[in-house]
Design an enzyme around this catalytic site. Structure first.
Site, short mmCIF file in Angstrom:
data_model
loop_
_atom_site.label_atom_id
_atom_site.label_comp_id
_atom_site.label_asym_id
_atom_site.label_seq_id
_atom_site.Cartn_x
_atom_site.Cartn_y
_atom_site.Cartn_z
N ASP A 80 1.12 -1.69 -0.44
CA ASP A 80 0.11 -0.30 0.33
C ASP A 80 0.85 1.28 0.06
O ASP A 80 1.85 1.25 0.61
CB ASP A 80 -0.89 0.05 0.87
CG ASP A 80 -1.97 0.43 0.94
OD1 ASP A 80 -3.60 0.76 1.04
OD2 ASP A 80 -2.28 1.65 1.14
N LYS A 97 -0.66 2.37 6.68
CA LYS A 97 -1.77 1.45 7.19
C LYS A 97 -0.67 0.73 7.53
O LYS A 97 -1.25 -0.97 8.36
CB LYS A 97 -2.44 1.24 5.83
CG LYS A 97 -3.77 1.92 6.15
CD LYS A 97 -4.27 1.20 4.24
CE LYS A 97 -6.37 1.42 4.63
NZ LYS A 97 -6.51 1.28 3.35
N ARG A 106 -19.27 -8.62 0.23
CA ARG A 106 -20.44 -8.11 0.70
C ARG A 106 -19.34 -7.60 1.91
O ARG A 106 -18.82 -7.70 3.11
CB ARG A 106 -21.42 -8.32 1.18
CG ARG A 106 -22.42 -8.19 -0.02
CD ARG A 106 -23.45 -9.86 1.34
NE ARG A 106 -22.65 -11.04 0.97
CZ ARG A 106 -23.29 -12.27 1.76
NH1 ARG A 106 -24.42 -11.57 2.31
NH2 ARG A 106 -22.67 -13.54 1.89
N GLU A 107 -19.29 -5.85 2.05
CA GLU A 107 -18.40 -5.84 4.02
C GLU A 107 -19.87 -6.39 4.74
O GLU A 107 -20.33 -6.47 4.65
CB GLU A 107 -18.67 -3.98 3.78
CG GLU A 107 -17.68 -3.59 2.49
CD GLU A 107 -17.71 -1.86 3.22
OE1 GLU A 107 -17.99 -1.40 3.81
OE2 GLU A 107 -17.47 -1.54 1.71
N GLY A 146 -26.70 2.01 0.68
CA GLY A 146 -25.77 3.04 0.73
C GLY A 146 -24.56 1.96 0.52
O GLY A 146 -24.04 1.20 -0.80
N LYS A 180 -24.66 -0.58 7.00
CA LYS A 180 -25.33 -1.61 7.19
C LYS A 180 -24.63 -2.11 8.17
O LYS A 180 -23.59 -1.30 9.02
CB LYS A 180 -24.80 -2.77 5.81
CG LYS A 180 -23.24 -3.36 5.66
CD LYS A 180 -23.43 -3.77 4.47
CE LYS A 180 -23.05 -5.30 5.07
NZ LYS A 180 -22.91 -6.06 3.47
N CYS A 188 -20.58 0.64 -2.97
CA CYS A 188 -20.60 -0.27 -4.44
C CYS A 188 -21.43 0.84 -5.48
O CYS A 188 -21.67 1.03 -6.47
CB CYS A 188 -20.04 -1.93 -4.03
SG CYS A 188 -19.07 -1.99 -2.62
N GLY A 226 -36.68 -0.14 3.03
CA GLY A 226 -36.60 0.35 4.48
C GLY A 226 -35.93 1.48 3.94
O GLY A 226 -36.43 2.53 3.07
#
Ligand code: UGA
Length: 453
Positions: free
Chosen positions: A30, A35, A158-159, A279, A342, A282, A275
């Site tokens: 990176d 990080k 998916r996160e 968001g 989420k 992605c 709902g």
């Protein structure tokens, strides 16, 4: 096999750590020194369930560095850098270009497969290959003929459940016209495809989970598969939200409608939760990119456009519902449960909660927020937001005219509703995810409204 992963965000870390767990030597690169230093010191820069544990199990297979030197002695190089949205909807390819230049500068003399995981416009595989080749040629005076190929291998992580999706995927897409490169990528994933690895104790294999289908295709199709998948998922959610608006008007219940249509195998249950809409980093980015890309070809993608329009209108609808209920918003205190787009992630990108907080502040509301893990991040990223953060979700109710559930974190189901009711000036809860225990809330004397019910 030596593998390099460029980019240590959600995607890069998930891939790097998972491949290391499967026994492959992985170097994560990176440009962000802080990080890399954190990772070298065994600190995760992001929150992703199970990642810290998997990291510990695979630590001796992993190296972290800012130095691209290692590219020269690696068989596979993954590009997992961000492609944030530009003002015109196109993805910003600056980080992909930088990564490609660095690969070209450090490429060795043996066959190297560059695997593009970043979500990039169709045709980017060719573009990345030409960039790498150009830099290589400028350095060595000859073309990297026969030693370089770029493969498109989109991610469907998916996160919040990225590691599960990595180890137990629905499919693996490999986009290349190069048979040897296909074999290299296939062999990298072989133990996932065959499910022959011993699962980590904290990420058990789902019952009955078998061989993973592989979609072997050309690079352009692989790139378009990624965009189509996200666009389709986004419109499934927008569709159910559109029906939810009508359900509210006619007194129907969207949760039952979702069940009624979801039982049809052709439709399926997943992604039919109505709902406050989608968001995250992605769907918004990828649908905007798809529209911008189609425009270059003179195409209008009316369905994808409608998915976005429906989705973003839902955020304003939350404010209108609150105004309907409370009449005057100015000076009232409204609590927001959850800040992330989420649960089980600390990612705040394109989060409906942040957008709604801004809209409420514009209307003169005193906004109080709670999130189990993302408050420090929110303070850093949205320092300009004059909102009050509380460490205990029950404090959201103090002098509250209303509380809105934004993110379905399980701890919000366990609120002491009688205690909450006693603190509120006006007893109203808007459940933006149809997630809270309606009966218990109503028994405590609080008015409850969900979405589409
Ligand atoms: C999404 C895709 O699901 C992944 O397959 C893809 O790899 C990833 O984007 C990506 O391109 O990197 P993610 O954004 O992490 O993953 O999250 P999702 O689980 O898809 O949820 C997106 C949003 O939709 C969330 O705000 C969620 O609350 C909302 N959602 C989801 C609903 O409103 N209703 C639903 O029924 C499902």
């Amino acid at each position: 096999m030596n593998v390099v992963v460029i980019g240590t965000s959600y995607v890069g870390l998930t891939i790097g750590i998972s491949l290391a767990f499967l026994g492959i030597k992985v170097t994560c690169i990176d440009i962000d020194e802080a990080k890399i230093e954190a990772l070298q010191n065994n600190n995760m820069p992001i929150y992703e369930p199970g990642m810290q544990e998997l990291f510990e199990l695979s630590r001796n297979q992993l190296t972290f560095t800012t130095d691209y030197e290692v590219v020269g002695c690696s068989e596979v190089v993954f590009i997992c850098v961000g492609t944030p949205t530009l003002d015109d909807g196109n993805p910003n390819m600056i980080y992909v270009k930088k990564a490609a230049d660095q690969i070209g500068n450090h490429l060795g003399n043996s066959f190297t497969v560059v695997v593009n995981k970043s979500t990039v416009p169709i045709g980017s595989g060719n573009w990345v290959e030409s960039l790498i080749a150009e830099t290589f040629e400028a350095k060595h005076g000859f073309k990297p003929k026969g030693i370089l190929t770029v493969v498109s291998n989109p991610e469907f992580l998916r996160e919040g459940s990225a590691l599960h999706d990595m180890l137990y995927p629905d499919r693996i897409v490999i986009g290349t016209d190069h048979p040897m490169a296909y074999q290299v990528v296939y062999s990298l994933y072989q133990s996932i495809i065959n499910q022959s690895f011993l699962p980590p104790p904290h990420l058990p294999r789902p019952d009955g989970f078998g061989t993973v289908p592989v979609v072997a295709t050309d690079p352009a199709s692989a790139e378009l598969i990624k965009y189509s998948a996200n666009a389709f998922l986004s419109l499934k959610i927008s569709f159910i939200n559109e029906i939810a608006c009508l359900a509210e008007k006619v007194g129907a219940d969207i949760t039952q409608i979702a069940q009624g249509i979801g039982l049809d195998n052709r439709i399926g249950f997943k992604f039919l939760n109505a709902g406050i809409g989608w968001g995250g980093s992605c769907f918004g980015k990828d649908t905007a990119a798809l529209l911008a890309f189609a425009k270059e070809y003179g195409l209008e993608m009316a369905i994808v456009e409608a998915s976005r329009k429906t989705n973003y209108a839902l955020r304003q609808k939350v404010v209108e519902r609150l105004a309907n209920e409370l009449k005057l918003l100015k000076g009232k205190t409204i609590g927001l449960m959850g800040l992330t787009f989420k649960p089980f992630t600390d990612d705040l990108r394109d989060s409906p909660a942040i957008d709604i907080a801004y809209k409420l502040l514009q209307r003169g509301v005193r906004v109080v927020v709670h999130d189990p893990i993302a408050m420090e991040r929110a303070k850093k990223e949205y320092g300009d937001l004059p909102i009050k953060y509380v460490g205990n979700p029950e404090d959201l109710f103090e002098d509250g005219a209303a509380v809105v559930l934004m993110t379905e974190w399980p701890l919000y189901q366990k609120i002491d509703w009688n205690n909450a009711a006693s603190k509120m000036t006006n007893r109203f809860i808007l459940d933006g995810r149809n997630f809270l225990p309606q009966q218990a809330i109503e028994e405590a004397g609080i008015k409850y409204i969900g979405v589409g019910r």
